[in-house]
Structure formats: C-alpha cells, structure tokens
Design a protein around this motif. Structure first.
Motif, PDB file in Angstrom:
ATOM      1  N   LEU A 184     -79.768  39.272  40.270  1.00 20.49           N
ATOM      2  CA  LEU A 184     -79.854  40.974  39.482  1.00 20.49           C
ATOM      3  C   LEU A 184     -80.829  41.049  39.114  1.00 20.49           C
ATOM      4  O   LEU A 184     -81.601  42.616  38.929  1.00 20.49           O
ATOM      5  N   SER A 185     -80.985  40.491  37.959  1.00 26.40           N
ATOM      6  CA  SER A 185     -82.621  40.727  37.256  1.00 26.40           C
ATOM      7  C   SER A 185     -83.330  41.067  37.317  1.00 26.40           C
ATOM      8  O   SER A 185     -84.471  41.963  36.904  1.00 26.40           O
ATOM      9  N   GLU A 186     -84.051  40.519  38.602  1.00 24.51           N
ATOM     10  CA  GLU A 186     -85.227  40.166  38.769  1.00 24.51           C
ATOM     11  C   GLU A 186     -85.240  41.550  39.725  1.00 24.51           C
ATOM     12  O   GLU A 186     -86.117  41.852  40.062  1.00 24.51           O
ATOM     13  N   MET A 187     -84.565  41.705  40.617  1.00 20.69           N
ATOM     14  CA  MET A 187     -84.047  43.536  41.354  1.00 20.69           C
ATOM     15  C   MET A 187     -84.121  44.240  40.515  1.00 20.69           C
ATOM     16  O   MET A 187     -85.312  44.983  40.747  1.00 20.69           O
ATOM     17  N   ALA A 188     -83.980  44.218  39.578  1.00 25.67           N
ATOM     18  CA  ALA A 188     -83.377  45.094  38.798  1.00 25.67           C
ATOM     19  C   ALA A 188     -85.494  45.537  37.967  1.00 25.67           C
ATOM     20  O   ALA A 188     -85.974  46.928  38.326  1.00 25.67           O
ATOM     21  N   ALA A 189     -85.712  44.405  38.035  1.00 22.25           N
ATOM     22  CA  ALA A 189     -86.757  44.251  36.961  1.00 22.25           C
ATOM     23  C   ALA A 189     -87.874  45.356  38.361  1.00 22.25           C
ATOM     24  O   ALA A 189     -89.395  46.098  38.592  1.00 22.25           O
ATOM     25  N   ALA A 190     -87.490  44.822  39.822  1.00 20.50           N
ATOM     26  CA  ALA A 190     -88.927  45.195  40.432  1.00 20.50           C
ATOM     27  C   ALA A 190     -88.426  46.718  40.814  1.00 20.50           C
ATOM     28  O   ALA A 190     -89.829  47.141  41.700  1.00 20.50           O
ATOM     29  N   VAL A 191     -87.013  46.852  41.869  1.00 19.15           N
ATOM     30  CA  VAL A 191     -86.879  48.222  41.175  1.00 19.15           C
ATOM     31  C   VAL A 191     -87.088  49.311  40.283  1.00 19.15           C
ATOM     32  O   VAL A 191     -86.434  50.807  40.941  1.00 19.15           O
ATOM     33  N   ARG A 192     -87.558  48.998  39.001  1.00 19.61           N
ATOM     34  CA  ARG A 192     -87.289  49.889  38.056  1.00 19.61           C
ATOM     35  C   ARG A 192     -88.501  51.669  38.833  1.00 19.61           C
ATOM     36  O   ARG A 192     -88.222  52.329  38.101  1.00 19.61           O
ATOM     37  N   ASP A 193     -89.064  51.155  38.894  1.00 20.53           N
ATOM     38  CA  ASP A 193     -89.752  52.350  39.428  1.00 20.53           C
ATOM     39  C   ASP A 193     -89.414  53.257  41.078  1.00 20.53           C
ATOM     40  O   ASP A 193     -90.753  53.875  40.848  1.00 20.53           O
ATOM     41  N   GLY A 194     -88.305  52.957  40.946  1.00 17.98           N
ATOM     42  CA  GLY A 194     -87.922  53.459  42.159  1.00 17.98           C
ATOM     43  C   GLY A 194     -88.578  52.500  43.696  1.00 17.98           C
ATOM     44  O   GLY A 194     -88.639  53.045  44.719  1.00 17.98           O
ATOM     45  N   ALA A 195     -89.084  51.297  43.476  1.00 15.69           N
ATOM     46  CA  ALA A 195     -89.924  50.637  44.830  1.00 15.69           C
ATOM     47  C   ALA A 195     -88.558  50.370  45.198  1.00 15.69           C
ATOM     48  O   ALA A 195     -87.315  50.017  44.702  1.00 15.69           O
ATOM     49  N   PRO A 196     -89.048  50.286  46.714  1.00 16.14           N
ATOM     50  CA  PRO A 196     -87.358  49.348  47.563  1.00 16.14           C
ATOM     51  C   PRO A 196     -87.053  47.791  47.151  1.00 16.14           C
ATOM     52  O   PRO A 196     -88.051  47.898  46.902  1.00 16.14           O
ATOM     53  N   ILE A 197     -85.844  47.646  47.341  1.00 20.71           N
ATOM     54  CA  ILE A 197     -86.126  45.890  47.069  1.00 20.71           C
ATOM     55  C   ILE A 197     -87.148  44.672  47.896  1.00 20.71           C
ATOM     56  O   ILE A 197     -87.026  45.287  49.090  1.00 20.71           O
ATOM     57  N   PRO A 198     -87.495  44.238  46.855  1.00 21.75           N
ATOM     58  CA  PRO A 198     -88.142  42.527  47.734  1.00 21.75           C
ATOM     59  C   PRO A 198     -87.700  42.376  48.938  1.00 21.75           C
ATOM     60  O   PRO A 198     -86.225  41.642  48.378  1.00 21.75           O
ATOM     61  N   ASP A 199     -88.771  42.057  49.559  1.00 17.60           N
ATOM     62  CA  ASP A 199     -87.449  41.428  50.440  1.00 17.60           C
ATOM     63  C   ASP A 199     -87.295  39.853  50.883  1.00 17.60           C
ATOM     64  O   ASP A 199     -86.206  39.312  50.075  1.00 17.60           O
ATOM     65  N   GLU A 200     -88.092  39.475  49.490  1.00 22.06           N
ATOM     66  CA  GLU A 200     -87.736  37.862  49.287  1.00 22.06           C
ATOM     67  C   GLU A 200     -86.250  38.246  48.201  1.00 22.06           C
ATOM     68  O   GLU A 200     -85.536  37.222  48.475  1.00 22.06           O
ATOM     69  N   HIS A 201     -86.588  39.077  47.359  1.00 18.39           N
ATOM     70  CA  HIS A 201     -84.522  39.579  46.635  1.00 18.39           C
ATOM     71  C   HIS A 201     -83.782  39.665  47.534  1.00 18.39           C
ATOM     72  O   HIS A 201     -82.421  38.943  47.386  1.00 18.39           O
TER      73      HIS A 201
END
Lengths: 311, 253
Positions: A184-201
């Motif tokens: 969850l924290s990785e996802m939070a970091a990845a979507v910080r800029d408004g990007a969609p959730i990366p597929d690996e997550h």
C-alpha cells in the motif's frame, strides 16, 4: 495437473525463467478469451520481482499467477475435467463474479472482453453469486471463493500454498501484514502525482487478495467510497456496495458491517479484508474517496446504524 | 514500547518500586485483561485508572455495568482524592447503552480522556453472542480510543484497557470463538491466574503478553486480607523491560 487452457503455452509455468514467461503465459490466456481479471493486470508488462514481497520467490509468483489463470478450472473440479470446456470455464468464471470488472481496467490499457460473459451459461456451476451474499461463494465449495482464498488455489498447485502461510499468519485486524502495508505504501508513492496505479502493484494486489482486489478496485473506480467526517474530527467510511447497499467501515481498526467480513474475516479467518475495507484502503492510497461532512449527531446515528446492516 | 501496557505495568510495578516510569508517548495499543471471576481484574483496572489520573494527562473514563461495590484499596499515595476526581465513572446498563455511549463519544465536550477503561466486557457480550456484534463492540471501543487520542493531541494519545472475565474451565466453543475474535482486536493481553494461595492471602499471577512485540512479563499480585494489593515482579528478579528475554521461567498460562 495443469488443467489446460486453450493455449498449450499455458501449461507448466517456466521455473526460474524471467517473469515475462508468466506474463507471456497470461498473455496467451487472455488471447484465449479468458476473464478480464487477468487482462486487467496488463500481462504484457514483466513484473519486477524486486518490488515484490520478499517472502515470495519469482517462481512462486509465476506459479501463483499461472495457477490463478488455471484456478477457475482447477478448483472447480479437482481432478475432473470436461474436455473441450476448459477454456470456456477459465474464461467464464471470473466475469460471472464480477459484472463490472471492465471498469477496473481503467488502470490498464487492455480492452474489454465482452465475450467471456456469454460463456457463463456453459458452466452450470459457475458461481453466479449475488454480491449481496459473498459468503455464498464459500458455500458453493472451495473454488467459489478462490478470489479471497488467495493462499489456497488448488490441491494441484502447492506452490502458492507455500507462499500463502507466509502471509496467512493471523496478525489481527489492527495491523495488516507487513507485505500488505508495504504494498500500500508503494502504491501511495507511485500514485502521488496523480498517475494510475502501476500494473505491478495491481498484480501484487491481485495476488494477495484475489478477486477482492478487482472488486475493490471496481468500487474505487465508481467512487463508491465516502469518508464521512464531523466537526469533532471523528470519521467513518461508507462504501456503496455493488448491490446498492451501503456498508459502514471503520478504518482505524478493521471493521466492516458487510456479511462477508463477519464470515470470511472474523469467523473463518480466511481473508484479511473484505472488498469494502480494501476499497477504503485503496481509496486512501489513491486519494479518490468522496468527502462528506455531517454533524456530530448525524455521525452518531451513522455509527449506531452500523450494526443493523448485516444481511 | 507500549504506553498502555506501560501504564498497567507501572501500576503493577508501583508495588515493587521498580517501575522506571517511562513517560514516552508512543502509540498505545489497547490491552485486554483476562481472568476468571475474582481474579482482581477490577482492582487492577482501578489501579491503572489511578495511575493514569495521577499523570495529569487528562481524565479517565471508567465504564462498568455495575457500580464498583467498593473502591479497591491500595497502599501508597495513589488513593488521594485529587486523583479520584479525575476518574469519571459511567455505568451503561445494557449493550445498547454502551454502544450509544461509544457512538456519541465525539459529541461530548470537555477534555478528552487519556484512558478508557471497560470492566466486565463479558456482561455486555452475553446479550449478543454473535461474532459480528462482538467485533462491532470491540471495533467501536478501539475507534473511540483512537478518536480520543486525536482529540488529546499528538504525542499523548488515549489508552484502552478492557477487562474480560473468562471461564475457569475451557468453556464452550462459542466462548473460545469470541475470545479469539477479541484477541484479534486486542493484540496485547494480560492474563490473571490464581496462584498458590498463601495463608490468608489470595495470590494471582499476572502475565502480560504484548502481542509478540515485547517480552512477556509476569508479576505476582497479592491481595492481603484487609484488601490491600501488593505487586511484585515474578520471577523475583527485577524485570528489565528493555531486555528481550524470550520467556520467563514460568509455565504457560
């Protein structure tokens, strides 16, 4: 052991090869018209094992994904096959449970697969479960709740089960397992800029939570999660379920008023979270929950009414 | 370390004058106090209430189904009236009332409590033995404590200790299920057991299990005939809370 999907390449997962082998596996499966749950995870992208939970080896993950591909067919009738219907079965199972799964593909670029739905009719034992009674999935037999039983796929694929106990250790509702927290924290970091959730997550999410992940993503996409706060600072979450019923969730400690939570999480201890709670966490990560302000008195009423929502 | 267990630990350590009195303000996980009837749960709860009231961080909310028949006596200056004034006693007579109290906890004005205590959870659970009701009550207790923590302000927090009476003998499976459910919401538990009875005394062994995040510690709690409660660490050597001893030399509860 490996129940065949339509593609011969879908047979044994390549041990120890790069993860793209599994990605290719899923690619084939999707090409065979399988459920969109796999396509939603964009199998074209190779997974990066470095960001995976440390407890799982690459091989286990591949096997888990492969077994997830096989899961609908393998689990429904362990050992018995209906020749000629394997592909349909594999394709039909996921969509029958998630009527709105296509919307969760907003996070990936895969097209919608409408055809699998037609194949539902071919499966008499397809889990046509109303979302209102997710515990019925369990009553339909172990395969029915394959999604939430991420730790147990089928007797024929022990690899994920090995990975399962690493995460199946009961840690109590207060804390999610470290793996999930990290994800969850990785996802939070990845979507910080408004990007969609990366597929690996998404893949990891799917691996950990099974079909609940897709359903939860669906709920998030539909803006079904509402954070209700009051001037006192106390807040509670409400999730509009796919059935149209609203469930109240406490995020400070894991609690949801849906029957699936009472059954799968509390009584059976199989699942970590119900899809509503997972949707709450995902919406926290992606910051897509709606906000609602109510008075203190109204919040009291909402909290008091939680209890009466069990089916 | 765990502030809540620390509070209880301080209460338990007060008798042995060995409490280091750490006043750190980390997150305080809730604590479940378990024991059979007459095992001193209420007395310990009250000792923790006095301890927290003396810290001056805020009032203490003591919930119980029935009013305390008599205030448990305690040696030392702990029982001064100023401390007693800081303890708010409330006696919700039914589960519904308790739920209403918890649901409306945010409506109350005034300073938020620094410690929330509930005595006799089993009396409330017996009304609705279903697992969802028990989970709902436990979750509400936790949520209320979290809300108080937010109101108290960062770095202080509100602790939660709940006392639950367990059956002396195994009990039926329904109780076991309920207990397992509560243990999920309360990872830290303190078990009170009857120890070897001394002459005219009632000895209990209290073993604190912080849910795997800390060493297990044990104390002897002795009730004198005049009602006084003394607490000594057990084994008798000073328990070093900073060490990571695996398990003490005692047997399993």
């Amino acid at each position: 052991m490996i129940s065949a999907s339509a593609s011969p390449a879908a047979a044994p997962p390549a041990p120890r090869r790069s993860c793209s082998a599994a990605a290719g596996l899923e690619d084939q499966a999707s090409a065979a018209g399988r459920g969109a749950e796999v396509t939603a995870l964009s199998p074209a992208r190779p997974a990066r094992p470095a960001r995976r939970p440390a407890t799982l080896t690459c091989q286990q993950r591949q096997q888990a994904r492969a077994s997830a591909a096989r899961r609908p067919s393998a689990q429904r009738r362990p050992g018995s096959r209906r020749p000629g219907k394997q592909a349909h079965r594999a394709a039909a199972a996921p969509p029958s449970r998630r009527p709105q799964q296509t919307s969760s593909q907003a996070h990936s670029q895969k097209p919608v697969h409408g055809s699998p739905r037609v194949l539902c009719a071919l499966r008499p034992r397809a889990p046509e479960v109303p979302p209102l009674a997710p515990n019925a999935r369990r009553l339909a037999g172990p395969p029915a709740c394959a999604g939430t039983q991420v730790y147990v796929t089928s007797p024929s694929s022990p690899a994920p089960e090995n990975a399962g106990p690493a995460m199946a250790a009961p840690t109590g509702p207060l804390t999610l397992p470290a793996v999930v927290e990290e994800l969850l924290s990785e996802m939070a970091a990845a979507v910080r800029d408004g990007a969609p959730i990366p597929d690996e997550h998404l893949l990891s999410l799917k691996f950990v939570f099974g079909s609940s992940a897709v359903q939860a993503l669906d709920l998030v996409d539909h803006q079904s999660v509402t954070l209700i706060s009051s001037p006192s600072g106390r807040c509670v979450y409400q999730v509009l379920g796919s059935s149209g019923r609203t469930y109240t969730c406490l995020a400070s400690c894991h609690y949801c008023s849906c029957p699936a939570f009472a059954f799968s999480v509390l009584r059976k201890g199989d699942s970590l979270l119900c899809k509503h709670l997972l949707a709450v966490y995902l919406s926290q990560v992606t910051r897509t929950c709606q906000q609602l302000s109510v008075s203190d008195k109204q919040l009291t009423d909402i909290l008091s009414a939680e209890k009466t929502q069990e089916a | 370390m765990w502030q809540m267990a620390e509070t209880l630990r301080r209460a338990l350590n007060l008798g042995s004058a060995a409490g280091p009195g750490k006043n750190t303000a980390e997150a305080e996980p809730p604590l479940l106090l378990l024991g059979g009837p007459g095992s001193g749960k209420t007395a310990l709860l009250f000792a923790a209430a006095l301890e927290a009231a003396g810290e001056g961080r805020g009032p203490v909310l003591f919930l119980s189904r029935r009013p305390l028949q008599s205030l448990p006596r305690r040696t030392g200056p702990a029982l001064d009236p100023l401390r007693l004034q800081k303890i708010r006693f409330q006696y919700p007579p039914s589960t519904r009332e308790l739920l209403r109290l918890l649901c409306s906890a945010h409506e109350a004005r005034g300073p938020a409590p620094s410690l929330l205590l509930l005595d006799g959870l089993e009396e409330y659970l017996v009304e609705d033995p279903g697992s969802q009701e028990a989970a709902y009550l436990a979750a509400l207790l936790l949520d209320t404590a979290v809300h108080f923590s937010h109101r108290v302000g960062p770095g202080r927090g509100c602790g939660l200790i709940v006392a639950l009476q367990t059956q002396e003998e195994g009990g039926d499976s329904g109780n076991a299920l309920q207990l397992a459910l509560l243990q999920r919401y309360f990872p830290a538990q303190c078990w009170l057991q009857s120890g070897a009875p001394g002459p005219g005394q009632c000895c209990l062994r209290a073993s604190l299990e912080p849910g795997g995040l800390g060493p297990r510690e044990e104390w002897w709690v002795t009730f004198q005939p005049n009602g006084e409660m003394t607490i000594t660490p057990w084994p008798t050597q000073v328990v070093d809370t900073s060490s990571h001893k695996g398990s003490s030399s005692g047997s399993q509860p």
